[in-house]
Structures are given as C-alpha cells and as structure tokens.
Write an enzyme that holds these catalytic residues in place. Sequence first.
Site, PDB file in Angstrom:
ATOM      1  N   SER A 131      -8.016   3.968   6.313  1.00  0.00           N
ATOM      2  CA  SER A 131      -7.700   2.959   7.316  1.00  0.00           C
ATOM      3  C   SER A 131      -6.676   3.460   8.319  1.00  0.00           C
ATOM      4  CB  SER A 131      -7.156   1.703   6.635  1.00  0.00           C
ATOM      5  OG  SER A 131      -6.611   0.804   7.578  1.00  0.00           O
ATOM      6  N   GLU A 133      -4.430   1.726   9.411  1.00  0.00           N
ATOM      7  CA  GLU A 133      -3.157   1.101   9.064  1.00  0.00           C
ATOM      8  C   GLU A 133      -2.228   2.048   8.301  1.00  0.00           C
ATOM      9  OE1 GLU A 133      -1.971  -1.536  10.147  1.00  0.00           O
ATOM     10  OE2 GLU A 133      -3.618  -2.872  10.702  1.00  0.00           O
ATOM     11  N   TYR A 143      -1.237  -2.355   0.872  1.00  0.00           N
ATOM     12  CA  TYR A 143      -2.551  -1.914   1.343  1.00  0.00           C
ATOM     13  C   TYR A 143      -2.486  -0.483   1.860  1.00  0.00           C
ATOM     14  CZ  TYR A 143      -6.588  -1.452   4.445  1.00  0.00           C
ATOM     15  OH  TYR A 143      -7.718  -0.998   5.079  1.00  0.00           O
TER      16      TYR A 143
END
Length: 327
Positions: A131, A133, A143
């Site tokens: 990801s 992120e 996460y």
Amino acid sequence: MRDLQGRTVLVTGVTGQDGIYLSRLLLAAGARVVGATLPGTAPADLCAAYLTGVELVEMDICARDDVRGLVGSVEPDEVYNLAAVSSVARSWDEPAITEAVNHTAVVTLLDALVELRDRTGREPRFFQASSAEVAGSAAHSPYATAKAAAEEAVREARLKRGLHACSARLFNHESPLRPAVFVTGKITRGVAEIAAGLSTGLRLGNLDVSRDWGFAGDYVDAMSRMLGGDEPQDLEIGTGVTHTLDQLLVTAFAAAGIDDPAPYVVTDPELIRPADTAVLVADPEPAAAVLGWRATTTFADLVGRMVQVHRERLRTGVEHDARYLSV
C-alpha cells in the site's frame, strides 16, 4: 496478455475488487484459478456474477495449517496475496487482527511456497499487494506498519531464500465494484441516489485531500506483468496524477447530469480524519520501464463508470452483474 495455459494460480481475497478483476484476467489468459475466501464470507450472488470459472475454496489465512494445506494440495505456479485488513481506521480498532492478516499471514504463505519448492522442485512465484500508505502520514498506523513488515518479508524471501517474490505499493484504485464503505464508493453511490431522487445529500469529511486514483482493472494487469517478469522486483503502481476529493465530487455529479454539487454536500467535522495523508501520488516511471505498463483509464472515465453502474443498480435492483465490469 500473458499465456498462462497449463498454469495454476492461487488468489487470496478473491471476492474483493482486485481479486475479481485479476481472476477474470487470469482465466482469459488460460490459467486454472483457485480463489481463497474466508470461511462463510463469500456472497453467493457476487460469486455467481463475477467468479464463474474460479475454483472457490475456503481458507482462514491466519491459520497456518489451513494455508500450508491449501498450498500443498493446489501446488500453485503463482500466488497473488490480495487478502488484507484494508482500512487504516479499522487497524487502530483491531491492531492484532491487522498484524495477523497483513503481516503474519504473508510470512506463512512465503514459508508454504518455499516448502512447496523444496518438495517438488517447482519454482512458484508470489505477489504481495502492499500500500502507498506505507510511506504516507499514516505510516505509523497498525495497517501501514504491518504492510511494511510484509514488504520486508517478501524481500527476505527473495534475497535469502531464492523465491521469486515481489510486492507492489498500490496507490488508490477504484472500480464499479467499490463498496460504499470506501469514500469513492460512498460518493458515487450517493450521487446515483441523489440523481434518482432517493437521497437529498452527502455528508463528507476533508475534501482537500489529494489522491492518485486509478482503475483496478488496469492495476491487476500490472500485478500479472510483475509475476511474468524474469526478475522479481518491488514497484509502485499508480497513475502519477492526483485529484482532490472535491474534484472527484464534481466529476461524479457531472456524470449524473448535475452541474453544481454544493447544494447536496455537507462537511461533517466528525468525518475528518487527522491522520489523512494530504497527498499520495505514485512515480509511474519505474513500472513503465520494467513492465511496459501505464494506467490507461482516465480519472473522468473511472468516476463516470462508477456512477453509471450505481445508477443501473438502483434502476434494476441487481447489485451484482457481470455486465457491470464491461461498462
């Protein structure tokens, strides 16, 4: 398109947006596709609409014996790990589950593939969906830290254990299959409801965030190309172009024939997330150089497709239909 005749491919998270588009791509290339779902979670209507031809099996990705047993019995040539806790917000509420699914399960899959190779002499290939992120302002969320740890596990499997393993930092990608729990799905579904007279407005948070939004159908092509390469690599997959959430709103309303969103949109301070990364944008050049891949779907086309399909859902009452994938 790669020729995958005679090859067996295992896809985890197969009922998600990416899993569906990827499975259909792999089937079209001639692969036998085995799709793993969490026990008791595969909607019958979704599977019937989108996953015809996929061999669906239940597997708890957090159960080591389940994972090793399935890999050992299927003996896949390629594995795409798309299963994940996909929400930064949820990861704060459920950090242990997030770590188990987004990191520990990846280690288990890699171990199982090394065992398969050592037992059979075959050379299975592995793709990990990471990801953007990981490098954003949410990098310290459960996460992102779990995704980063999974990336490191992939690198270690490649460099120290000789596995053909790669990971891709996927930037935001959407499709008509995106549910309303994601802000893009919330907006495009909400606009369709407003256009149909079923709703009077949308409540949203920060409209100034910018994202690199692409089409999931393009991104799964990049995944397949990564596993088809001679050398495994880690890449960013994105368009390289950003749009604000406000631009997405304007585009979605325009797709429904509404020129001005302002009368229909309310900013709700409770929906503003302080941890949101202001801007996330990919560098598409390495993927272009290595894979010959670039996103081909424009932002306006993507958003327009999503609104169109949601309007069709409301018109027909049919939530899942294979025709929605070809809009």
